[in-house]
Design a protein around this motif. Structure first.
Motif, short mmCIF file in Angstrom:
data_model
loop_
_atom_site.label_atom_id
_atom_site.label_comp_id
_atom_site.label_asym_id
_atom_site.label_seq_id
_atom_site.Cartn_x
_atom_site.Cartn_y
_atom_site.Cartn_z
N THR A 86 0.86 -1.18 0.00
CA THR A 86 0.00 0.00 0.00
C THR A 86 0.90 1.22 0.00
OG1 THR A 86 -1.70 -1.16 1.28
CG2 THR A 86 -1.81 1.25 1.23
N ALA A 87 0.66 2.13 -0.94
CA ALA A 87 1.46 3.35 -1.01
C ALA A 87 0.56 4.56 -0.80
CB ALA A 87 2.17 3.45 -2.36
N PHE A 88 1.09 5.53 -0.11
CA PHE A 88 0.41 6.81 0.06
C PHE A 88 1.15 7.82 -0.80
CE2 PHE A 88 -0.32 4.33 3.91
CZ PHE A 88 -1.71 4.36 3.96
N LEU A 89 0.51 8.25 -1.88
CA LEU A 89 1.19 9.07 -2.88
C LEU A 89 0.87 10.55 -2.68
CD1 LEU A 89 0.50 6.96 -6.11
CD2 LEU A 89 2.50 6.87 -4.59
N PRO A 90 1.88 11.36 -2.37
CA PRO A 90 1.64 12.80 -2.25
C PRO A 90 1.33 13.41 -3.62
CG PRO A 90 3.71 12.14 -1.18
CD PRO A 90 3.27 11.00 -2.04
N THR A 91 0.34 14.25 -3.67
CA THR A 91 0.05 14.97 -4.90
C THR A 91 1.16 15.99 -5.17
OG1 THR A 91 -1.20 16.70 -3.77
CG2 THR A 91 -2.43 14.74 -4.50
N ASP A 92 1.14 16.55 -6.37
CA ASP A 92 2.12 17.60 -6.69
C ASP A 92 1.97 18.79 -5.74
OD1 ASP A 92 3.01 16.00 -8.77
OD2 ASP A 92 1.70 16.96 -10.24
N GLN A 93 0.74 19.10 -5.38
CA GLN A 93 0.50 20.19 -4.44
C GLN A 93 1.11 19.87 -3.07
OE1 GLN A 93 -0.40 23.16 -4.59
NE2 GLN A 93 -0.98 23.74 -2.50
N ALA A 94 1.08 18.60 -2.68
CA ALA A 94 1.68 18.19 -1.41
C ALA A 94 3.18 18.48 -1.41
CB ALA A 94 1.42 16.71 -1.16
N PHE A 95 3.83 18.20 -2.53
CA PHE A 95 5.26 18.48 -2.62
C PHE A 95 5.52 19.99 -2.65
CE2 PHE A 95 5.78 14.02 -3.98
CZ PHE A 95 6.90 13.69 -3.24
N ARG A 96 4.61 20.74 -3.25
CA ARG A 96 4.79 22.20 -3.26
C ARG A 96 4.74 22.74 -1.83
NH1 ARG A 96 1.48 26.53 -6.96
NH2 ARG A 96 -0.35 25.52 -6.06
N TYR A 142 9.15 5.86 3.08
CA TYR A 142 8.29 6.13 4.23
C TYR A 142 6.81 6.17 3.81
CZ TYR A 142 6.91 8.27 8.70
OH TYR A 142 6.33 8.53 9.93
N HIS A 143 6.56 6.24 2.53
CA HIS A 143 5.19 6.26 2.01
C HIS A 143 4.70 4.89 1.57
CE1 HIS A 143 6.14 10.54 1.94
NE2 HIS A 143 4.86 10.78 1.78
N VAL A 144 5.51 3.86 1.76
CA VAL A 144 5.17 2.52 1.29
C VAL A 144 5.01 1.57 2.47
CG1 VAL A 144 5.93 0.56 -0.11
CG2 VAL A 144 6.38 2.90 -0.90
N VAL A 145 3.87 0.89 2.51
CA VAL A 145 3.63 -0.15 3.53
C VAL A 145 3.67 -1.49 2.80
CG1 VAL A 145 2.00 -1.08 5.22
CG2 VAL A 145 2.20 1.41 4.90
N PRO A 146 4.76 -2.25 2.96
CA PRO A 146 4.91 -3.50 2.21
C PRO A 146 4.09 -4.64 2.82
CG PRO A 146 6.80 -3.17 3.64
CD PRO A 146 5.93 -1.95 3.79
N GLY A 147 3.69 -5.57 1.96
CA GLY A 147 3.06 -6.80 2.43
C GLY A 147 1.58 -6.71 2.68
N ALA A 148 0.96 -5.57 2.48
CA ALA A 148 -0.47 -5.44 2.79
C ALA A 148 -1.17 -4.60 1.73
CB ALA A 148 -0.66 -4.80 4.16
N THR A 149 -2.27 -5.11 1.22
CA THR A 149 -3.10 -4.37 0.27
C THR A 149 -4.27 -3.78 1.06
OG1 THR A 149 -2.49 -5.97 -1.44
CG2 THR A 149 -4.35 -4.49 -1.92
N ILE A 150 -4.14 -2.55 1.49
CA ILE A 150 -5.11 -1.93 2.39
C ILE A 150 -5.98 -0.96 1.61
CG2 ILE A 150 -5.39 -0.60 4.52
CD1 ILE A 150 -2.44 -1.35 5.17
N ASP A 151 -7.23 -1.31 1.39
CA ASP A 151 -8.12 -0.39 0.69
C ASP A 151 -8.72 0.59 1.69
OD1 ASP A 151 -10.15 -1.80 2.01
OD2 ASP A 151 -10.77 -2.89 0.23
#
Length: 218
Positions: free
Chosen positions: A94-104, A139-148
């Motif tokens: 499961t990955a938590f992806l920051p938007t472009d605005q988040a990086f801004r 730090y944005h990646v949680v391995p081993g789990a598909t969390i919806d």
């Protein structure tokens, strides 16, 4: 076992998928036979999802051009980086992806400058150095789990072990808004704004409106 505890067990143990819930909770073989068979998940990778967008930077601050560029920069410099797991759709995560605005927002916080285009934001992020960018991505990646999102909404307080080695905590508010508590107690916590990208596959992502911070930034 509660959903919150089960989710924490899955993330920490790196089980193959959320289909392992019954096993992780210590259910007997007989009990597992009574459970419905989980659906088969596809193997489309998150890297493929990111690559399906028009390449390069644009004026849409709600997509993921900067995180895609960051992943590419890390893998170019370090082909064997753990970040490459994002390209292997057979590996559940499961990955938590920051938007472009988040990086801004992050770049502004770090440099106290205003940014009007994604290219300049990426340059500011890249200036932190490949090791730092790699750490932040992991730090944005949680391995081993598909969390919806549905599972996350039932998992208030669950602590998720990330590929970087640190943890993030699920914070559900009003029963429908998912926040993530990171290692910086002074910054506003990221919120899930685009849930369930690539749903139905072993790798799933949730767009967030701020970058998760693996350390307490000044």
């Amino acid at each position: 076992m509660t959903t919150r505890r089960t989710l924490a067990v899955i993330a920490a143990a790196g089980l193959a998928s959320v289909a392992g819930l019954a096993t992780a909770s210590g259910a007997s073989a007989h009990e597992r036979q009574d459970c419905p068979k989980p659906p088969t998940l596809g193997t489309r990778s998150l890297a493929a999802v990111l690559a399906s967008d028009r390449p390069g930077f644009d004026r849409n601050w709600r997509d993921y051009d900067i995180v895609e560029a960051a992943v590419g920069a890390v893998l170019k410099a370090k082909p064997n980086s753990p970040v490459k797991v994002l390209a292997d759709g057979k590996v559940p995560l499961t990955a938590f992806l920051p938007t472009d605005q988040a990086f801004r927002i992050l770049a502004t916080d770090l440099t106290h400058k205003r940014y009007t285009n994604e290219k300049a934001v990426f340059a500011a992020v890249a200036s932190l150095g490949i090791p730092t960018v790699e750490t932040v991505l992991l730090y944005h990646v949680v391995p081993g789990a598909t969390i919806d999102a549905r599972t996350a909404l039932r998992s208030d307080g669950a602590k998720l072990k990330t590929a970087q080695g640190g943890t993030i905590t699920v914070d559900v508010r009003h029963g429908k808004r998912i926040f993530l508590v990171d290692a910086d107690p002074d910054a506003r916590n990221p919120r899930v704004v685009q849930p369930d990208t690539n749903k139905g596959n072993r790798q799933i992502a949730h767009g967030i409106n701020r970058v998760l911070r693996p350390v307490n930034l000044p």
